[in-house]
Design a protein around this motif. Structure first.
Motif, mmCIF file in Angstrom:
data_model
loop_
_atom_site.group_PDB
_atom_site.id
_atom_site.type_symbol
_atom_site.label_atom_id
_atom_site.label_comp_id
_atom_site.label_asym_id
_atom_site.label_seq_id
_atom_site.Cartn_x
_atom_site.Cartn_y
_atom_site.Cartn_z
ATOM 1 N N LYS A 117 0.836 -1.017 0.157
ATOM 2 C CA LYS A 117 0.017 -0.075 -0.103
ATOM 3 C C LYS A 117 0.957 1.070 0.094
ATOM 4 C CE LYS A 117 -4.046 2.239 2.101
ATOM 5 N NZ LYS A 117 -4.712 2.343 3.283
ATOM 6 N N GLY A 118 0.786 2.044 -0.926
ATOM 7 C CA GLY A 118 1.321 3.411 -1.015
ATOM 8 C C GLY A 118 0.595 4.476 -1.995
ATOM 9 N N THR A 119 1.295 5.487 -2.244
ATOM 10 C CA THR A 119 0.829 6.442 -3.137
ATOM 11 C C THR A 119 1.819 7.116 -3.883
ATOM 12 O OG1 THR A 119 1.205 8.301 -1.539
ATOM 13 C CG2 THR A 119 -0.932 7.317 -1.324
ATOM 14 N N THR A 120 1.359 7.678 -4.998
ATOM 15 C CA THR A 120 2.058 8.174 -6.186
ATOM 16 C C THR A 120 2.557 9.396 -5.526
ATOM 17 O OG1 THR A 120 0.381 9.230 -7.246
ATOM 18 C CG2 THR A 120 1.117 7.079 -8.139
ATOM 19 N N ALA A 121 3.320 10.244 -6.582
ATOM 20 C CA ALA A 121 3.841 11.656 -5.950
ATOM 21 C C ALA A 121 2.560 12.566 -5.758
ATOM 22 C CB ALA A 121 4.703 12.156 -6.938
ATOM 23 N N ASP A 122 1.532 12.244 -6.390
ATOM 24 C CA ASP A 122 0.229 13.002 -6.402
ATOM 25 C C ASP A 122 -0.688 12.504 -5.486
ATOM 26 O OD1 ASP A 122 0.832 14.920 -8.714
ATOM 27 O OD2 ASP A 122 1.462 13.085 -9.481
ATOM 28 N N GLN A 127 -0.742 1.787 -7.704
ATOM 29 C CA GLN A 127 -1.038 0.779 -8.740
ATOM 30 C C GLN A 127 -2.050 1.704 -9.852
ATOM 31 O OE1 GLN A 127 -0.827 -3.446 -8.512
ATOM 32 N NE2 GLN A 127 -1.287 -3.006 -6.203
ATOM 33 N N PHE A 128 -2.914 2.106 -9.335
ATOM 34 C CA PHE A 128 -4.133 2.619 -9.929
ATOM 35 C C PHE A 128 -3.362 4.209 -10.638
ATOM 36 C CE2 PHE A 128 -7.870 5.879 -11.009
ATOM 37 C CZ PHE A 128 -8.447 4.910 -11.479
ATOM 38 N N GLY A 129 -2.455 4.786 -10.003
ATOM 39 C CA GLY A 129 -1.869 6.001 -10.262
ATOM 40 C C GLY A 129 -0.977 5.848 -11.324
#
Length: 320
Positions: A117-122, A127-129
């Motif tokens: 679980k994590g997030t992109t820079a935005d 994975q979706f990003g």
């Protein structure tokens, strides 16, 4: 001719006797695995390939074989692209538009799988990003560069059957995170993006399709433990046995990249436009459980595709 191709066909077999001299093709993820093989096969048959990669040093090393085997006027240029950072995506797209040279094919090959679980820079779910929104912005920003009669090929996966997109909670803010549910959502999004892009651009003769390359040993699986991989293969084989099918086997990288090349170059545009392909043919609709063969109806639903497009525009803050 396409009827002679199947799950063991390689990229070179797909392009046997085909000249791509004068064609310009963008391939994302040109630093490993399928991206490198796709670029190699295209350049070996005369295409000018623009390879996009996050790590240009790694890509330079990985694509030596592309330059070594380029023939009949084929060549390779590399551009920097981090799909997990929309500033990088926009900079890449802006540079390509400013350059002004057109593309005959765009192959959206790059991606990640089963990440923690994590997030992109935005701030988007990783994975979706990365797999969907990064390509959504890139492709739409350079859409004016795609020649009439050109194609977009989105790499999806049989993993789309893990999950439909969730337009109410795309970032797992209210849903428990599961690696393969997130992967499934992103791979369904890759198909739906192709469906709607195809609808919007087919009047110019530009067709879009999504492909499943098959199971291949590449860096894509770097976040999976061996135990998780073994469990996945066991599950696939149980489903196959119940349906009277053959056991799972990994493809070679040239076999894995073959469907991308087939859909981009060899297949009839009206055959693949707005569709999902596997093993060098258009897949059939399936409703049952399991991951082997076919495409779920929700991944090709045109209303669903339009809704995802609108949600994606809202998330990235741009209208296309």
């Amino acid at each position: 001719m396409s009827g002679t191709f199947g799950d063991t066909t390689t990229t070179d077999e797909i392009l046997d006797g085909v000249s791509l001299r004068g064609k310009r093709i963008l391939v994302t993820g040109a630093s490993a695995g399928l991206g490198v093989e796709t670029a190699r096969a295209l350049a070996a048959h005369g295409a000018h390939v623009v390879g996009a990669a996050r790590d240009l040093d790694k890509a330079e090393r990985a694509t030596r074989v592309v330059r070594e085997q380029a023939a009949n006027g084929g060549s390779l240029d590399l551009v920097q692209l981090d799909l997990a950072d929309l500033a990088s995506v926009r900079a890449c797209a802006d540079a390509l538009v400013a350059d002004g040279r057109r593309f005959d094919v765009v192959i959206a090959n790059a991606g990640v799988m089963a990440t923690p679980k994590g997030t992109t820079a935005d701030g988007f779910e990783t994975q979706f990003g990365t797999n969907h929104l990064g390509h959504f912005v890139l492709v739409n920003r350079i859409a004016s560069l795609i020649n009439a009669g050109g194609r977009l090929v989105n790499l999806s996966s049989a993993g789309h059957r893990f999950a439909d997109v969730d337009l109410d909670d795309p970032n797992f803010e209210h849903t428990p995170y599961a690696e393969f549910v997130a992967y499934g959502r992103s791979k369904t999004a890759n198909i739906l993006f192709a469906v709607e892009f195809d609808r919007r651009h087919k009047e110019r003769g530009i067709r879009a399709t999504a492909v499943h390359p098959g199971g291949i040993h590449t860096e894509l699986a770097r976040h999976m433990t061996q135990e998780a991989m073994d469990a996945l293969i066991t599950s696939i084989n149980e489903t196959q046995a119940a349906a009277g099918g053959v056991p799972f086997r990994f493809k070679t990288i040239p076999q894995g990249a073959a469907t991308s090349v087939w859909a981009a170059i060899v297949a009839a545009p009206e055959e693949v436009g707005g569709r999902y392909c596997e093993d060098c043919h258009v897949a059939e609709l399936v409703e049952g459980e399991g991951l082997r063969g076919g495409v779920r109806p929700y991944a090709l639903d045109p209303d669903h595709a339009r809704a995802l497009w609108a949600k994606s525009e809202e998330m990235v803050g741009e209208r296309f």
